[in-house]
Design a protein around this motif. Sequence first.
Motif, PDB file in Angstrom:
ATOM      1  N   SER A 304       0.832  -1.201   0.000  1.00 40.44           N
ATOM      2  CA  SER A 304       0.000   0.000   0.000  1.00 40.44           C
ATOM      3  C   SER A 304       0.870   1.254   0.000  1.00 40.44           C
ATOM      4  CB  SER A 304      -0.927   0.003   1.212  1.00 40.44           C
ATOM      5  OG  SER A 304      -1.714   1.166   1.245  1.00 40.44           O
ATOM      6  N   SER A 305       1.951   1.219   0.781  1.00 36.13           N
ATOM      7  CA  SER A 305       2.881   2.365   0.804  1.00 36.13           C
ATOM      8  C   SER A 305       3.563   2.548  -0.547  1.00 36.13           C
ATOM      9  CB  SER A 305       3.933   2.164   1.895  1.00 36.13           C
ATOM     10  OG  SER A 305       3.329   2.089   3.168  1.00 36.13           O
ATOM     11  N   ALA A 306       3.906   1.417  -1.190  1.00 37.07           N
ATOM     12  CA  ALA A 306       4.594   1.481  -2.490  1.00 37.07           C
ATOM     13  C   ALA A 306       3.691   2.034  -3.591  1.00 37.07           C
ATOM     14  CB  ALA A 306       5.099   0.090  -2.884  1.00 37.07           C
ATOM     15  N   MET A 307       2.380   1.995  -3.378  1.00 40.78           N
ATOM     16  CA  MET A 307       1.440   2.468  -4.394  1.00 40.78           C
ATOM     17  C   MET A 307       1.263   3.983  -4.348  1.00 40.78           C
ATOM     18  SD  MET A 307      -1.407  -0.569  -4.019  1.00 40.78           S
ATOM     19  CE  MET A 307      -2.581   0.090  -5.187  1.00 40.78           C
ATOM     20  N   SER A 308       1.869   4.629  -3.366  1.00 35.41           N
ATOM     21  CA  SER A 308       1.766   6.081  -3.255  1.00 35.41           C
ATOM     22  C   SER A 308       3.040   6.736  -3.782  1.00 35.41           C
ATOM     23  CB  SER A 308       1.549   6.481  -1.791  1.00 35.41           C
ATOM     24  OG  SER A 308       0.392   5.876  -1.273  1.00 35.41           O
ATOM     25  N   GLY A 309       2.946   8.026  -4.072  1.00 33.58           N
ATOM     26  CA  GLY A 309       4.140   8.749  -4.526  1.00 33.58           C
ATOM     27  C   GLY A 309       4.120   9.019  -6.014  1.00 33.58           C
ATOM     28  N   THR A 310       5.320   9.209  -6.566  1.00 36.41           N
ATOM     29  CA  THR A 310       5.463   9.613  -7.973  1.00 36.41           C
ATOM     30  C   THR A 310       4.831   8.620  -8.932  1.00 36.41           C
ATOM     31  OG1 THR A 310       7.578  10.605  -7.371  1.00 36.41           O
ATOM     32  CG2 THR A 310       7.134  10.347  -9.715  1.00 36.41           C
ATOM     33  N   TYR A 311       4.924   7.343  -8.603  1.00 38.26           N
ATOM     34  CA  TYR A 311       4.451   6.320  -9.529  1.00 38.26           C
ATOM     35  C   TYR A 311       3.107   5.725  -9.116  1.00 38.26           C
ATOM     36  CZ  TYR A 311       9.096   6.596 -11.585  1.00 38.26           C
ATOM     37  OH  TYR A 311      10.241   7.045 -12.193  1.00 38.26           O
ATOM     38  N   ASP A 312       2.309   6.480  -8.339  1.00 37.69           N
ATOM     39  CA  ASP A 312       1.000   5.926  -8.016  1.00 37.69           C
ATOM     40  C   ASP A 312       0.155   5.873  -9.286  1.00 37.69           C
ATOM     41  OD1 ASP A 312      -0.845   8.287  -8.236  1.00 37.69           O
ATOM     42  OD2 ASP A 312       0.489   9.075  -6.688  1.00 37.69           O
ATOM     43  N   ILE A 313      -0.741   4.906  -9.331  1.00 33.13           N
ATOM     44  CA  ILE A 313      -1.477   4.612 -10.563  1.00 33.13           C
ATOM     45  C   ILE A 313      -2.341   5.780 -11.006  1.00 33.13           C
ATOM     46  CG2 ILE A 313      -3.392   3.493  -9.317  1.00 33.13           C
ATOM     47  CD1 ILE A 313      -3.583   1.538 -11.701  1.00 33.13           C
ATOM     48  N   GLU A 314      -2.898   6.539 -10.040  1.00 30.24           N
ATOM     49  CA  GLU A 314      -3.732   7.687 -10.409  1.00 30.24           C
ATOM     50  C   GLU A 314      -2.918   8.706 -11.194  1.00 30.24           C
ATOM     51  OE1 GLU A 314      -4.876   6.440  -6.138  1.00 30.24           O
ATOM     52  OE2 GLU A 314      -3.054   6.733  -7.292  1.00 30.24           O
TER      53      GLU A 314
END
Length: 477
Positions: A304-314
């Motif tokens: 879940s943490s890895a899905m946030s930040g510069t490369y989040d899917i949104e």
Amino acid sequence: MGGKSLSLGVLSLGALLLAAASGGAEPPPSCESVRKVFQMRQLGPLRGIPESPRAGADLQVCTSKNPTCCTKKMEERYQTAAKQDIQQVLQTSSATLKFLISRNAAAFQETFEMLIRLAENYTSTLFCNAYRNMAAEATTHVQEFFTDVGLFIFGTDVSTEEFVNRFFDTLFPVVYNHVINPGPTDISVEYAECLRMARRDIRPFGNVPKKAIGQMGRSLLPSRTFLQALNLGIEVINTTDHLHFSKDCSRALLRMQYCPHCQGLTLSKPCMGYCLNVIRGCLANMAEVDLHWRGYIQSMEELSSAMSGTYDIEHVLLNFHSLVNDALVQARINGPELSEQVNKVCGPPIRKPTQSPGCSFDQNKDNQGLKMFSRDSEETLTNRRKEFISHLRLYRAFYGGLADQLCGNELAAADGLPCWNGEDVVRSCYRANHFLNIINGISNKQAVVEVWMNKSVETVMMKMVVEDQEVEKSKES
């Protein structure tokens, strides 16, 4: 006043249970209460059930020196009921957890689907607004690209690098025809195929395709793994909800839950210590599930943490149209140079007597349904993930404490009440500690603590190990 009445009620029930089995010496005067419970539970027909106690020489588990209200056929039906009871209790205990995961699995999948549709709309709108003359052809390739995005996220074995490259490969002939070297008619199918094949060597879009490949790989894989992990969580619960109990475990459950009925003790519940020993024996392999389950929840937190930040899917999907625009601008600026390169590889353009239609994409399509999503999509996904993980953490020790939960909440007698210890009803202060080595007629103590292993449980644990490895790959991508 109410508390006093409750205390008297508890004492009366305790006295009744103890009186019903005073010293284990007195058989029940009648089997009427046993018949009533047997009928109420719909365990089988009443014919053949004794109306008064009889010798139980044919019984295999619920043996007693006293006359009994059970027959061998009843014992078999009780054993089936005991297993069903435990499965029902298992399913009840995991129902909230299962609902938490399944509800979020459906919600995240729906959100990803909406996100893909919105990103596709953004990209198609770019062509209709800024490159209208080639929009009809381009939107077809846009649709194909986002179909591939959806297939990847929802588990199909496709390569992000392959479908990103395929998108830019098929886009190049369209851009050449309308931006780099426009003409009164379209290029031929054969010439378009030559351009498609040459795109990676000519590099009309510069580093944009490579950038898109990197962004898609690093954003889509964690989301795909997250959905797979949610579905695995549901599979784990379904597997542990439907355990296949061994013969020894089935006999142990029978003696704990229904053997007291044979002595007319239809209201009795097992003592806590006795219950824990039996259930822990039946669920012994849950200790291994517990280890993997804790790792599973930790992996979900990290994912879940890895899905946030510069490369989040949104961010990546909703800005893909900007990347495409950068690619088109670069191709237009370098048009003359690219035309020379194309002439060297494919020769001069060969055209056919047809012309591409204008934009046929309905920019208002789905806009109303997507407007709210578009405004709050990132916040919604991020907050939903955080909320889900915070709830999931509460179940970190679910499998490790399952036996305690089942006995404490459902199966065992409450504190202060007399309870069944496997042979008789005793005062609760005994806690059945004296009987820990005499479980349900099993003479070998090792049978109590042996792992009654389930193949289905082994399989799902192996899947959890594999999923943990997939999570590590997602974090490293």
